[in-house]
Write a protein that holds these residues in place. Structure first.
Motif, PDB file in Angstrom:
ATOM      1  N   VAL A  48      31.684  67.476  29.811  1.00  4.91           N
ATOM      2  CA  VAL A  48      30.526  68.316  29.504  1.00  4.91           C
ATOM      3  C   VAL A  48      29.903  67.800  28.209  1.00  4.91           C
ATOM      4  O   VAL A  48      30.520  67.885  27.142  1.00  4.91           O
ATOM      5  CB  VAL A  48      30.925  69.804  29.336  1.00  4.91           C
ATOM      6  CG1 VAL A  48      29.696  70.648  29.037  1.00  4.91           C
ATOM      7  CG2 VAL A  48      31.664  70.325  30.562  1.00  4.91           C
ATOM      8  N   PRO A  49      28.686  67.248  28.267  1.00  4.54           N
ATOM      9  CA  PRO A  49      28.018  66.798  27.045  1.00  4.54           C
ATOM     10  C   PRO A  49      27.510  67.995  26.236  1.00  4.54           C
ATOM     11  O   PRO A  49      27.036  68.970  26.803  1.00  4.54           O
ATOM     12  CB  PRO A  49      26.856  65.946  27.538  1.00  4.54           C
ATOM     13  CG  PRO A  49      26.755  66.154  29.009  1.00  4.54           C
ATOM     14  CD  PRO A  49      27.944  66.914  29.471  1.00  4.54           C
ATOM     15  N   VAL A  50      27.651  67.901  24.921  1.00  3.45           N
ATOM     16  CA  VAL A  50      27.171  68.948  24.010  1.00  3.45           C
ATOM     17  C   VAL A  50      26.223  68.285  23.013  1.00  3.45           C
ATOM     18  O   VAL A  50      26.598  67.328  22.340  1.00  3.45           O
ATOM     19  CB  VAL A  50      28.329  69.620  23.242  1.00  3.45           C
ATOM     20  CG1 VAL A  50      27.815  70.735  22.345  1.00  3.45           C
ATOM     21  CG2 VAL A  50      29.390  70.143  24.196  1.00  3.45           C
ATOM     22  N   THR A  51      24.987  68.784  22.936  1.00  7.13           N
ATOM     23  CA  THR A  51      24.035  68.206  21.986  1.00  7.13           C
ATOM     24  C   THR A  51      24.151  68.912  20.636  1.00  7.13           C
ATOM     25  O   THR A  51      24.339  70.126  20.565  1.00  7.13           O
ATOM     26  CB  THR A  51      22.586  68.320  22.495  1.00  7.13           C
ATOM     27  OG1 THR A  51      22.269  69.689  22.674  1.00  7.13           O
ATOM     28  CG2 THR A  51      22.395  67.572  23.799  1.00  7.13           C
ATOM     29  N   ASP A  52      24.039  68.136  19.593  1.00 11.36           N
ATOM     30  CA  ASP A  52      24.137  68.654  18.226  1.00 11.36           C
ATOM     31  C   ASP A  52      23.056  69.691  17.961  1.00 11.36           C
ATOM     32  O   ASP A  52      23.314  70.733  17.357  1.00 11.36           O
ATOM     33  CB  ASP A  52      24.018  67.490  17.242  1.00 11.36           C
ATOM     34  CG  ASP A  52      24.062  67.944  15.786  1.00 11.36           C
ATOM     35  OD1 ASP A  52      24.697  68.969  15.498  1.00 11.36           O
ATOM     36  OD2 ASP A  52      23.452  67.262  14.943  1.00 11.36           O
ATOM     37  N   ALA A  53      21.840  69.448  18.423  1.00 12.67           N
ATOM     38  CA  ALA A  53      20.721  70.351  18.143  1.00 12.67           C
ATOM     39  C   ALA A  53      20.952  71.744  18.716  1.00 12.67           C
ATOM     40  O   ALA A  53      20.487  72.737  18.150  1.00 12.67           O
ATOM     41  CB  ALA A  53      19.421  69.768  18.693  1.00 12.67           C
ATOM     42  N   LEU A  54      21.671  71.850  19.836  1.00 10.91           N
ATOM     43  CA  LEU A  54      21.913  73.143  20.463  1.00 10.91           C
ATOM     44  C   LEU A  54      23.264  73.734  20.072  1.00 10.91           C
ATOM     45  O   LEU A  54      23.381  74.944  19.893  1.00 10.91           O
ATOM     46  CB  LEU A  54      21.849  73.018  21.987  1.00 10.91           C
ATOM     47  CG  LEU A  54      20.521  72.561  22.569  1.00 10.91           C
ATOM     48  CD1 LEU A  54      20.627  72.415  24.078  1.00 10.91           C
ATOM     49  CD2 LEU A  54      19.403  73.522  22.202  1.00 10.91           C
ATOM     50  N   ALA A  55      24.301  72.910  19.993  1.00 12.20           N
ATOM     51  CA  ALA A  55      25.679  73.325  19.723  1.00 12.20           C
ATOM     52  C   ALA A  55      26.233  74.234  20.820  1.00 12.20           C
ATOM     53  O   ALA A  55      27.135  75.017  20.588  1.00 12.20           O
ATOM     54  CB  ALA A  55      25.812  73.967  18.347  1.00 12.20           C
ATOM     55  N   TYR A  56      25.655  74.150  22.031  1.00 13.81           N
ATOM     56  CA  TYR A  56      26.193  74.848  23.197  1.00 13.81           C
ATOM     57  C   TYR A  56      25.878  74.023  24.440  1.00 13.81           C
ATOM     58  O   TYR A  56      25.015  73.154  24.420  1.00 13.81           O
ATOM     59  CB  TYR A  56      25.645  76.273  23.323  1.00 13.81           C
ATOM     60  CG  TYR A  56      24.148  76.366  23.505  1.00 13.81           C
ATOM     61  CD1 TYR A  56      23.570  76.276  24.768  1.00 13.81           C
ATOM     62  CD2 TYR A  56      23.307  76.564  22.414  1.00 13.81           C
ATOM     63  CE1 TYR A  56      22.202  76.367  24.936  1.00 13.81           C
ATOM     64  CE2 TYR A  56      21.939  76.660  22.574  1.00 13.81           C
ATOM     65  CZ  TYR A  56      21.384  76.558  23.833  1.00 13.81           C
ATOM     66  OH  TYR A  56      20.034  76.647  24.001  1.00 13.81           O
ATOM     67  N   ALA A  57      26.617  74.310  25.512  1.00 13.85           N
ATOM     68  CA  ALA A  57      26.425  73.570  26.765  1.00 13.85           C
ATOM     69  C   ALA A  57      26.934  74.413  27.919  1.00 13.85           C
ATOM     70  O   ALA A  57      27.697  75.362  27.728  1.00 13.85           O
ATOM     71  CB  ALA A  57      27.169  72.241  26.710  1.00 13.85           C
ATOM     72  N   SER A  58      26.515  74.041  29.123  1.00  9.48           N
ATOM     73  CA  SER A  58      26.954  74.722  30.334  1.00  9.48           C
ATOM     74  C   SER A  58      27.192  73.706  31.434  1.00  9.48           C
ATOM     75  O   SER A  58      26.601  72.630  31.435  1.00  9.48           O
ATOM     76  CB  SER A  58      25.885  75.700  30.832  1.00  9.48           C
ATOM     77  OG  SER A  58      25.730  76.757  29.949  1.00  9.48           O
ATOM     78  N   GLN A  59      28.031  74.094  32.364  1.00  9.21           N
ATOM     79  CA  GLN A  59      28.213  73.325  33.586  1.00  9.21           C
ATOM     80  C   GLN A  59      28.297  74.312  34.744  1.00  9.21           C
ATOM     81  O   GLN A  59      29.157  75.186  34.742  1.00  9.21           O
ATOM     82  CB  GLN A  59      29.488  72.486  33.527  1.00  9.21           C
ATOM     83  CG  GLN A  59      29.803  71.757  34.808  1.00  9.21           C
ATOM     84  CD  GLN A  59      28.719  70.779  35.235  1.00  9.21           C
ATOM     85  OE1 GLN A  59      28.327  69.917  34.464  1.00  9.21           O
ATOM     86  NE2 GLN A  59      28.217  70.915  36.446  1.00  9.21           N
ATOM     87  N   LYS A  60      27.370  74.173  35.705  1.00  9.99           N
ATOM     88  CA  LYS A  60      27.452  75.020  36.887  1.00  9.99           C
ATOM     89  C   LYS A  60      28.679  74.593  37.677  1.00  9.99           C
ATOM     90  O   LYS A  60      28.866  73.406  37.952  1.00  9.99           O
ATOM     91  CB  LYS A  60      26.202  74.908  37.749  1.00  9.99           C
ATOM     92  CG  LYS A  60      26.269  75.857  38.925  1.00  9.99           C
ATOM     93  CD  LYS A  60      25.064  76.029  39.802  1.00  9.99           C
ATOM     94  CE  LYS A  60      23.952  75.094  39.744  1.00  9.99           C
ATOM     95  NZ  LYS A  60      22.948  75.357  40.805  1.00  9.99           N
TER      96      LYS A  60
END
Length: 190
Positions: A48-60
């Protein structure tokens, strides 16, 4: 497998319940019939990639078939590993929160439909280098009804770092473990 049904009919019945989207490191097996199901999700280093700008991520992780979905309960036991360089991406001892919900993460604070299947659960990423952190276990929130009569319900694994200092640049997490979900599909009134 359901006794009394040929194997192909049992597979067709489980597909009618819903399907996991194709994703390397994710496998979902659904068993059941007549609207009552048990789905076991197996994560084998799913990235699961996490971007620094968001600091959150999801995977369906699942697409339920249309209808009202009643979550009856279940368990989750997951481990997380940082696959990117820790010193410059996701830091040592980063404070991760994770959940299961019918909506993808939309902020670093997991709440509402982002946590309506499994509440936000904290896990410190204390594995060495790319080794997984110790397992984090949680129970599925029982007795949640999700309305998928207009648009079928999806299920997301949501990840977030509440403290922006925990992530310095885009990084990648690997998820390993299992989630067992007991649920019913009450159908569509249409």
């Amino acid at each position: 497998m359901t006794r009394g049904l040929p194997r192909t009919l049992a597979r067709a019945a489980s597909r009618e319940a819903g399907l996991a989207p194709p994703k390397l490191g994710l496998k979902a097996v659904t068993k059941g019939l007549g609207g009552s199901y048990r789905t076991v999700f197996t994560f084998a280093g799913m990235q699961v990639p996490v971007t620094d700008a968001l600091a959150y991520a999801s995977q369906k992780i699942f697409d339920f078939s249309d209808g009202k979905v009643r979550i009856k309960g279940g368990t989750a036991r997951l481990q997380f590993a940082v696959l990117t360089t820790r010193a410059s991406t996701i830091n040592d001892s980063a404070a991760l929160t994770w959940s299961l919900g019918s909506a993808a993460a939309a902020s670093a604070t997991l709440a509402g439909t982002m946590v309506n299947v499994l509440a936000s659960t904290a896990r410190t990423l204390d594995g060495v280098v790319a080794a997984p952190s110790p397992a984090s276990a949680a129970d599925i929130a029982p007795a949640a009804t999700l309305d998928g009569t207009t648009t079928p319900v999806d299920l997301y694994l949501n990840l977030a770092f509440a403290n922006g200092a925990d992530i310095d640049a885009d990084g990648t997490l690997a998820v390993t473990g299992t989630v067992t979900l007991l649920w019913e599909n009450w159908g569509d009134n249409a």
